[in-house]
Design a protein around this motif. Structure first.
Motif: not given
Length: 189
Positions: A11, A183, A187
């Motif tokens: 991420a 994701y 997010d």
């Protein structure tokens, strides 16, 4: 490393390298304040390893939940290509007896040789997973699904790296294909 730490690291790479804010015209022609160029992450050495691990885990969880045996995965070139290969490599490195295999869906049939639209390890007699890097409208994912089905494949679900949460998931799911995304916009932004 744990899957949780892999997800967090991936991420962060996506946020740093792939997510851009500003004013953009998307492939769909829509204007957006967000651009997500996953290729910068999926073609990054560390990013590719993490994409493989995270999406391989999602694939296997969804496969188990649905009682399936997925033979291969692939999607429309070019966005899906590095993801597909990363997941297949992760599957092999995990020591699986039958690692998931990779294929590529061309945008148009090849103009020479056997004129194939799907290249690689595609077996139409097994459920397959369609892959995409980013979904906005879902149109490129649906184009890949159509090509796979025209070649006799049965798509079990769509495996997506980033869902921009702009209607693509709903568009794909309205056609009967479940979407599993690593994701969402929420997010990453």
């Amino acid at each position: 490393m744990s899957l949780e730490s892999d997800r967090a690291e991936l991420a962060q790479i996506l946020r740093t390298k792939s997510v851009k804010t500003g004013k953009f015209t998307l492939a769909s022609g829509k204007e957006s304040d967000l651009y997500v160029d996953c290729r910068v992450t999926t073609l990054d050495a560390r990013g590719a390893v993490l994409v493989g691990r995270v999406l391989h885990d999602l694939l296997r969880k969804e496969e188990t939940a649905r009682g399936l045996s997925i033979g291969s995965l692939g999607g429309l070139t070019m966005g899906a290509d590095p993801i597909t290969l990363a997941v297949a490599i992760s599957s092999s490195l995990a020591g699986e007896e039958k690692p998931v295999q990779a294929f590529v869906v061309r945008k148009e049939p090849k103009g020479h040789g056997r004129g194939k639209r799907i290249e690689g390890n595609f077996t139409p007699d097994q459920p397959v997973v369609v892959v995409d890097d980013v979904i906005t409208t879902g149109d490129s994912t649906l184009k890949a699904i159509q090509a796979i089905e025209e070649e006799g494949g049965k798509v079990a679900f769509a495996l997506i790296l980033v869902d921009r949460q702009e209607g693509g998931r709903q568009n794909i799911e309205s056609k009967g294909y479940p979407v599993v995304a690593a994701y969402t916009r929420a997010d990453l932004v």
